[in-house]
Design an enzyme around this catalytic site. Structure first.
Site, mmCIF file in Angstrom:
data_model
loop_
_atom_site.group_PDB
_atom_site.id
_atom_site.type_symbol
_atom_site.label_atom_id
_atom_site.label_comp_id
_atom_site.label_asym_id
_atom_site.label_seq_id
_atom_site.Cartn_x
_atom_site.Cartn_y
_atom_site.Cartn_z
ATOM 1 N N GLU A 1 0.860 -1.173 0.000
ATOM 2 C CA GLU A 1 0.000 0.000 0.000
ATOM 3 C C GLU A 1 0.903 1.232 0.000
ATOM 4 O O GLU A 1 1.817 1.324 0.823
ATOM 5 C CB GLU A 1 -0.912 0.032 1.230
ATOM 6 C CG GLU A 1 -1.847 1.237 1.222
ATOM 7 C CD GLU A 1 -2.740 1.325 2.454
ATOM 8 O OE1 GLU A 1 -3.532 2.279 2.530
ATOM 9 O OE2 GLU A 1 -2.628 0.451 3.338
ATOM 10 N N ARG B 1 6.095 -13.007 9.401
ATOM 11 C CA ARG B 1 6.711 -11.727 9.085
ATOM 12 C C ARG B 1 8.078 -11.635 9.763
ATOM 13 O O ARG B 1 8.386 -12.368 10.711
ATOM 14 C CB ARG B 1 5.833 -10.570 9.550
ATOM 15 C CG ARG B 1 5.569 -10.552 11.031
ATOM 16 C CD ARG B 1 4.818 -9.309 11.487
ATOM 17 N NE ARG B 1 5.711 -8.168 11.571
ATOM 18 C CZ ARG B 1 5.323 -6.985 12.043
ATOM 19 N NH1 ARG B 1 4.077 -6.778 12.420
ATOM 20 N NH2 ARG B 1 6.185 -5.995 12.120
ATOM 21 N N LYS C 1 4.717 0.317 9.924
ATOM 22 C CA LYS C 1 4.747 1.499 9.060
ATOM 23 C C LYS C 1 4.096 2.697 9.747
ATOM 24 O O LYS C 1 4.535 3.835 9.596
ATOM 25 C CB LYS C 1 4.049 1.186 7.735
ATOM 26 C CG LYS C 1 4.461 2.105 6.601
ATOM 27 C CD LYS C 1 3.627 1.858 5.356
ATOM 28 C CE LYS C 1 3.868 0.526 4.726
ATOM 29 N NZ LYS C 1 3.114 0.362 3.458
#
Length: 554
Positions: free
Chosen positions: A38, A263, A273
């Site tokens: 994104e 992850r 983020k």
């Protein structure tokens, strides 16, 4: 040419095994993966793991990889982030086969939502976000049906068209999938698939005022692009049933499969983020590319190479179990990559002047020095030596402890690639700080002369004072004090106040021509990168990439 790191075992990659079986069985004829960020921030080292996984997996099996921007939230997304992501992927050494945006498919997604409405599988809800949340239930209690759940297909189609036409304010209407409010998987309890957002979109402008939710858009994007293996992190595992539901009920011709992996979590590192953006917004760091940041742009500015990051990503492997990787492992791979590439030179970070009193005042001689002792192909260089030099302040002590082998009154050391010098006297300032040493040298002890008359236990580095180039050195420690992030904004309280130390010193004369991103090993200090942001024609700035040694072992 890539530098291969020492590997003692084959890193795990269960997804590679799945792909291999799918090809052997004929389930897929060509592998298609995608990296779908994104564009609401800069990529970090965790994204680098995903980039390497998707691109290298497709490359190994002669497949394709798309770079796709999941831009379904116009409020948080920006062209700046799009361009930074493209630059980071290219810098890491990968070339995408297709460049796409989720927003390219908005019309198709709208049509697929209409398909759901016509099948009686989606409805327009008037409830507020809080009301929907309150009726969703819990992990142990089922949810409650919306009072608008049984609207007719005709009414839902008309309301959805009115949503698109801009007749409703933000939050006044949503489109929800109609699945099962009693499902044990909360993600299947009539999730929202469209919401009203009156905001300018970086790609579509003001063409739309309704936007699909990520969980609805993502499977459609994969299906439209013919993705075969949709690889994501474990937090999306619970979303997989909805992913499959969307593909099936929207009647998509291509059927991708979602696979989840753990992850990347690094010690002393923020991997969110949102939190990284908070650091930037509150000016706790010098932008997204601050060398203390785990962003790819920050690592690049600090001096990490694409090869070192790729090798790190390969070594940590791909698994399903949660784990935390020691950040020192990343340091290991940059050392491995630079040890045969970086020129070894001398830099004095905290200078102390030394006057060699018996050296001829007007004499300058050139001394020979290897550029990299471990890589003879890098050749040699000539460095000037004269009566006045700079050494490190901590290479002298007026009253040294036992086993201190550097300079102190009456002691003799070797200057690297030069001569033995002996400290005879020193000068202090009004505060009692030593500011100058007076030494003598032994002309017979020149390096390479074969002198064997006596030995000294200490060797120190130096730079010639007459030709030395002033330089700024930026020394880094981990940005976060704790090994684990806090779960809320209080992580800012755990910032390391010593994460950046700036000192002024000197480097060799031959460094005048150093360019941004040139990398060097300064004796005893570590590997440094010429900072591209603050270096000018009049000022050299070096970022510490990594120290020379670590206790970490592969």
């Amino acid at each position: 040419m890539e530098t291969k790191s020492a590997v003692v075992s084959t890193p795990s990659n269960f997804i590679k095994n799945i792909v291999n079986e799918d090809l052997k069985s004929g389930k897929v004829s060509q592998v298609v993966t995608r990296f779908p960020p994104e564009p609401n921030g800069y990529l970090h080292i965790g994204h680098a793991k995903s980039i390497c996984l998707n691109f290298e997996l497709a490359d190994e099996f002669k497949g394709l990889t798309n770079l796709r921007f999941d831009d379904t939230n116009p409020v948080k997304e920006d062209t700046e982030y799009v361009e930074s992501i493209k630059a980071d992927v290219a810098w890491l050494g990968f070339q995408w086969d297709g460049l796409f945006f989720a927003s390219d498919y908005f019309e198709e997604m709208f049509k697929r939502a209409v398909v759901l409405i016509n099948k009686g599988l989606a409805f327009v809800d008037n409830q507020t976000a809080d009301e929907i949340r309150e009726t969703r239930g819990t992990l142990t209690q089922p949810g409650t049906n919306s009072p608008y759940r049984e609207r007719s297909i005709e009414e839902n189609l008309a309301l959805f068209e009115r949503m698109r036409a801009g007749e409703f304010k933000d939050g006044e209407r949503v489109l929800r999938a109609k699945i099962d409010m009693s499902s044990p998987n909360i993600n299947l309890r009539d999730p929202i698939i469209y919401r009203v957002v009156h905001a300018h979109h970086h790609n579509t402008g003001d063409a739309w005022c309704i936007y699909p939710m990520y969980a609805f858009a993502h499977p459609l994007e994969d299906a439209i692009e013919g993705v075969t293996h949709s690889i994501c992190t474990l937090e999306f595992e619970d979303q997989r049933p909805f992913y499959d539901w969307v593909i099936r009920e929207c009647e998509m011709p291509n059927v991708p499969r979602q696979y989840e992996f753990a992850r990347l979590n690094l010690t002393n590192t923020v991997m969110s983020k949102r939190k990284l953006k908070q650091l930037v917004d509150e000016k706790a760091v010098d932008g997204w590319d601050d060398p203390r940041m785990p962003t790819i742009s920050g690592l690049r500015r600090r001096g990490f190479t694409a090869e070192s990051i790729r090798n790190f990503a390969r070594e940590i492997g791909v698994a399903r179990s949660y784990s935390v990787v020691d950040a020192k492992m990343l340091d290991h791979f940059i050392r491995e990559d630079l040890k045969l590439k970086a020129m070894r030179t001398m830099g004095v970070l905290n200078p102390l002047k030394v006057v060699i009193t018996n050296y001829p005042e007007d004499q300058v001689e050139m001394l020979d020095m290897e550029n990299n002792a471990e890589n003879p192909e890098m050749g040699n260089r000539q460095i000037p030596f004269s009566r006045e030099i700079y050494i490190e302040q901590d290479d002298f002590m007026e009253n040294p402890p036992n086993k201190y082998f550097r300079l102190f009154p009456g002691n003799e050391v070797r200057l690297k690639n030069a001569y033995f010098i002996k400290c005879n006297d020193f000068i202090k300032d009004e505060n009692g700080k030593v500011i100058e040493l007076h030494c003598t040298y032994d002309v017979e002890t020149k390096s390479g002369s074969g002198f064997t008359g006596r030995k000294v236990k200490g060797t120190i580095h130096w730079v010639d004072a007459k030709s030395a180039v002033p330089a700024e050195f930026r020394l880094y420690e981990p940005l976060i004090l704790d090994n684990q992030e806090d779960e809320d904004a209080s992580f800012l309280e755990n910032l390391n106040p010593n994460s950046l130390q700036i000192v002024q010193g000197f480097v060799e004369d031959n460094m005048k021509q150093a360019q941004p991103h040139d990398k060097f090993q300064f004796f005893r200090h570590g590997y440094f990168n010429v900072d591209p942001k603050h270096t000018t024609s009049d000022k050299l700035v070096f970022n510490l990439i990594v120290s020379l040694k670590s206790s970490f072992e592969i």
